[in-house]
Design an enzyme around this catalytic site. Structure first.
Site, PDB file in Angstrom:
ATOM      1  N   SER A 135     101.814 -11.519  38.665  1.00  0.00           N
ATOM      2  CA  SER A 135     102.767 -12.255  38.285  1.00  0.00           C
ATOM      3  C   SER A 135     102.319 -12.659  36.616  1.00  0.00           C
ATOM      4  CB  SER A 135     103.093 -13.618  38.808  1.00  0.00           C
ATOM      5  OG  SER A 135     101.992 -14.089  39.266  1.00  0.00           O
ATOM      6  N   GLU A 136     100.866 -12.425  36.577  1.00  0.00           N
ATOM      7  CA  GLU A 136     100.553 -12.654  35.105  1.00  0.00           C
ATOM      8  C   GLU A 136     100.352 -11.438  34.275  1.00  0.00           C
ATOM      9  OE1 GLU A 136      98.703 -13.621  38.150  1.00  0.00           O
ATOM     10  OE2 GLU A 136      99.348 -15.693  37.861  1.00  0.00           O
ATOM     11  N   ASN A 137     100.757 -10.272  34.865  1.00  0.00           N
ATOM     12  CA  ASN A 137     100.699  -8.908  33.789  1.00  0.00           C
ATOM     13  C   ASN A 137     101.973  -8.985  33.144  1.00  0.00           C
ATOM     14  OD1 ASN A 137      99.322  -6.905  36.891  1.00  0.00           O
ATOM     15  ND2 ASN A 137      98.458  -7.754  34.888  1.00  0.00           N
ATOM     16  N   GLY A 159      92.165   0.668  32.318  1.00  0.00           N
ATOM     17  CA  GLY A 159      92.414   0.731  30.936  1.00  0.00           C
ATOM     18  C   GLY A 159      90.681   1.117  30.440  1.00  0.00           C
ATOM     19  N   ARG A 160      89.814   0.492  31.078  1.00  0.00           N
ATOM     20  CA  ARG A 160      88.351   0.919  30.611  1.00  0.00           C
ATOM     21  C   ARG A 160      88.326   2.372  31.133  1.00  0.00           C
ATOM     22  NH1 ARG A 160      85.875  -3.757  34.178  1.00  0.00           N
ATOM     23  NH2 ARG A 160      88.067  -3.720  34.580  1.00  0.00           N
ATOM     24  N   TRP A 161      88.775   3.039  31.984  1.00  0.00           N
ATOM     25  CA  TRP A 161      88.752   4.407  32.279  1.00  0.00           C
ATOM     26  C   TRP A 161      89.449   5.485  30.893  1.00  0.00           C
ATOM     27  CZ3 TRP A 161      91.844   8.553  32.707  1.00  0.00           C
ATOM     28  CH2 TRP A 161      91.739   9.639  33.601  1.00  0.00           C
ATOM     29  N   ARG A 210     101.024  -8.831  29.413  1.00  0.00           N
ATOM     30  CA  ARG A 210     100.477  -7.685  28.513  1.00  0.00           C
ATOM     31  C   ARG A 210     101.792  -7.275  27.527  1.00  0.00           C
ATOM     32  NH1 ARG A 210      96.536  -4.108  32.426  1.00  0.00           N
ATOM     33  NH2 ARG A 210      95.672  -5.871  33.215  1.00  0.00           N
ATOM     34  N   GLU A 229      86.764  -9.933  54.798  1.00  0.00           N
ATOM     35  CA  GLU A 229      85.449  -9.392  53.934  1.00  0.00           C
ATOM     36  C   GLU A 229      85.819  -9.162  52.573  1.00  0.00           C
ATOM     37  OE1 GLU A 229      82.477  -9.752  55.106  1.00  0.00           O
ATOM     38  OE2 GLU A 229      83.099 -10.435  57.223  1.00  0.00           O
ATOM     39  N   ASP A 252      91.621  -2.253  39.843  1.00  0.00           N
ATOM     40  CA  ASP A 252      91.114  -2.618  38.255  1.00  0.00           C
ATOM     41  C   ASP A 252      90.533  -1.475  37.701  1.00  0.00           C
ATOM     42  OD1 ASP A 252      91.035  -4.358  36.177  1.00  0.00           O
ATOM     43  OD2 ASP A 252      89.645  -5.621  37.193  1.00  0.00           O
TER      44      ASP A 252
HETATM   45  C1  FPP Z   1      94.324  -2.729  36.325  1.00  0.00           C
HETATM   46  O1  FPP Z   1      93.819  -1.990  35.336  1.00  0.00           O
HETATM   47  C2  FPP Z   1      95.434  -2.172  36.885  1.00  0.00           C
HETATM   48  C3  FPP Z   1      96.680  -2.755  36.852  1.00  0.00           C
HETATM   49  C4  FPP Z   1      97.241  -3.830  35.967  1.00  0.00           C
HETATM   50  C5  FPP Z   1      98.041  -1.967  37.265  1.00  0.00           C
HETATM   51  C6  FPP Z   1      97.728  -0.900  38.509  1.00  0.00           C
HETATM   52  C7  FPP Z   1      98.724  -0.122  38.566  1.00  0.00           C
HETATM   53  C8  FPP Z   1      98.978   1.128  39.005  1.00  0.00           C
HETATM   54  C9  FPP Z   1      97.520   1.647  39.372  1.00  0.00           C
HETATM   55  C10 FPP Z   1      99.652   2.243  38.671  1.00  0.00           C
HETATM   56  C11 FPP Z   1     101.308   1.807  39.259  1.00  0.00           C
HETATM   57  C12 FPP Z   1     101.024   1.705  40.701  1.00  0.00           C
HETATM   58  C13 FPP Z   1     101.810   2.238  41.871  1.00  0.00           C
HETATM   59  C14 FPP Z   1     101.740   1.710  43.146  1.00  0.00           C
HETATM   60  C15 FPP Z   1     102.826   3.354  41.490  1.00  0.00           C
HETATM   61  P1  FPP Z   1      93.575  -2.562  34.121  1.00  0.00           P
HETATM   62  O2  FPP Z   1      94.802  -2.082  33.017  1.00  0.00           O
HETATM   63  O3  FPP Z   1      93.379  -4.116  34.080  1.00  0.00           O
HETATM   64  O4  FPP Z   1      92.351  -2.057  33.615  1.00  0.00           O
HETATM   65  P2  FPP Z   1      90.940  -2.554  32.567  1.00  0.00           P
HETATM   66  O5  FPP Z   1      90.655  -4.089  33.165  1.00  0.00           O
HETATM   67  O6  FPP Z   1      90.026  -1.635  32.570  1.00  0.00           O
HETATM   68  O7  FPP Z   1      91.912  -2.756  31.095  1.00  0.00           O
END
Ligand code: FPP
Length: 238
Positions: free
Chosen positions: A69-71, A26-28, A74, A205, A23
Site C-alpha cells: 500500500s506504500e508503493n 531496482g538495485r539489480w 513511487r 521464522e 526486494d
Molecule cells: C522490490 O524491488 C520489488 C517490488 C516493489 C515489486 C515486486 C514486483 C515484482 C517482482 C513483479 C510483479 C509481480 C508479480 C507477481 C507479477 P525494489 O524496486 O524496491 O528494489 P530496490 O529496493 O533495489 O530499488
C-alpha cells in the site's frame, strides 16, 4: 482464555506456508545500468521460477509481496509499469497455474486498481477457485496495519467487545484459510517486515538473504527451506 498456539511437536522440515518480500529489483537493474523496469521484468521471471520450485517442494502456500500500500508513493510511471507486469503475468501464466491445480488468492485492497485489472484478477481467482493444489497468494495494495484495522472495524460492527478474540481476528484477515505462516524470506539484505503479514508472522521464522530478488531461484529457495529446517521453533515454550 487460553491463546497458546498448537505446539508443533512433529514440525515438518518443509514449511507449509512461505511468504516472500521480493526486494532488490531496482538495485539489480542499476548494477547492470538498466532501467528499473528491466529489474521488475527479471523479478517476474524469479516469480515464475520460485512458484514452480515451491510447488515441486510441496510447499502448500506461497505468499508474494508484489505491491504494498506504500508503493503508490513511487513515480507514476513505475506504478504503471508494475501494473502492466501484473497484467502480463496473469494473462500469460494463468493457464499454467490452472493446469498445475494452483489456487490463486489475492490479499490486500486490489479494488483500488483500474477496472480492467480488477476484472482480470477476479477472473483469475474465480478460474482457479475450484483447484485443490497449492495456494499462490499475491499481495496487492497490501498493508498489514490496514488489514488489521479493516478486520477490527468489521468485527466491531458484528460482535460485542468481549467476543473479539484472537481467533475472531484471524478469521477476518485477508489470509483466512491459508495455513499458518512458517517462514518469511526477505531478499536484498534489508531486515524489515515493511508492514507485511504482521499478525501472521507472530511465530514465523524470519530469514533475510543478501540475494537480490531477480537472482533468487529454486536453489535459493531450497537453501531457505534448509535453513528453516535447522531452526528450533519453541512458540514461547522451552
Ligand atoms: C522490490 O524491488 C520489488 C517490488 C516493489 C515489486 C515486486 C514486483 C515484482 C517482482 C513483479 C510483479 C509481480 C508479480 C507477481 C507479477 P525494489 O524496486 O524496491 O528494489 P530496490 O529496493 O533495489 O530499488
Amino acid at each position: 482464555m487460553s491463546t497458546a498456539p498448537i505446539l508443533a511437536t512433529d514440525a515438518p522440515t518443509i514449511p507449509r506456508h512461505v511468504a516472500i518480500i521480493m526486494d532488490g529489483n531496482g538495485r539489480w537493474a542499476r548494477q547492470r545500468h538498466l532501467p528499473r523496469l528491466a529489474g521488475h521484468k527479471a523479478g517476474v521471471e524469479a516469480v515464475r521460477r520460485v512458484t514452480r520450485a515451491a510447488r515441486a517442494m510441496g510447499i502448500e502456500a506461497l505468499t508474494l509481496y508484489a505491491f504494498s500500500s506504500e508503493n503508490w508513493r513511487r513515480p507514476a510511471e513505475e506504478v504503471s509499469d508494475l501494473m502492466g507486469l501484473l497484467r502480463l503475468f496473469i494473462r500469460s501464466d494463468l493457464a499454467e497455474l490452472a493446469r498445475e491445480n494452483v489456487r490463486l488468492r489475492i490479499i490486500g485492497d486490489y479494488r483500488a486498481f483500474s477496472p480492467d485489472l480488477i476484472a482480470l484478477i477476479e477472473d483469475a481467482v474465480a478460474r482457479t477457485a475450484g483447484n485443490s493444489g497449492p495456494l499462490l497468494a499475491i499481495a496487492l495494495n497490501y498493508g498489514a496495519q490496514a488489514e488489521l484495522a479493516a478486520a477490527a472495524r468489521r468485527l466491531a460492527a458484528r460482535l460485542p467487545a468481549d467476543q473479539i478474540d484472537e481467533a475472531a481476528i484471524e478469521a477476518e484477515l485477508d489470509t483466512a484459510g491459508l495455513p499458518p505462516l512458517d517462514l518469511v524470506i526477505r531478499t536484498s539484505g534489508e531486515q524489515r517486515l515493511s508492514n507485511f503479514l504482521l499478525w501472521q508472522a507472530a511465530y514465523a521464522e524470519l530469514l533475510f538473504v543478501d540475494t537480490l530478488w531477480p537472482d533468487f531461484g529454486a536453489d535459493a529457495l531450497a537453501d531457505a527451506v534448509a535453513a528453516f529446517g535447522q531452526r528450533q521453533r519453541r512458540y514461547g515454550g522451552l
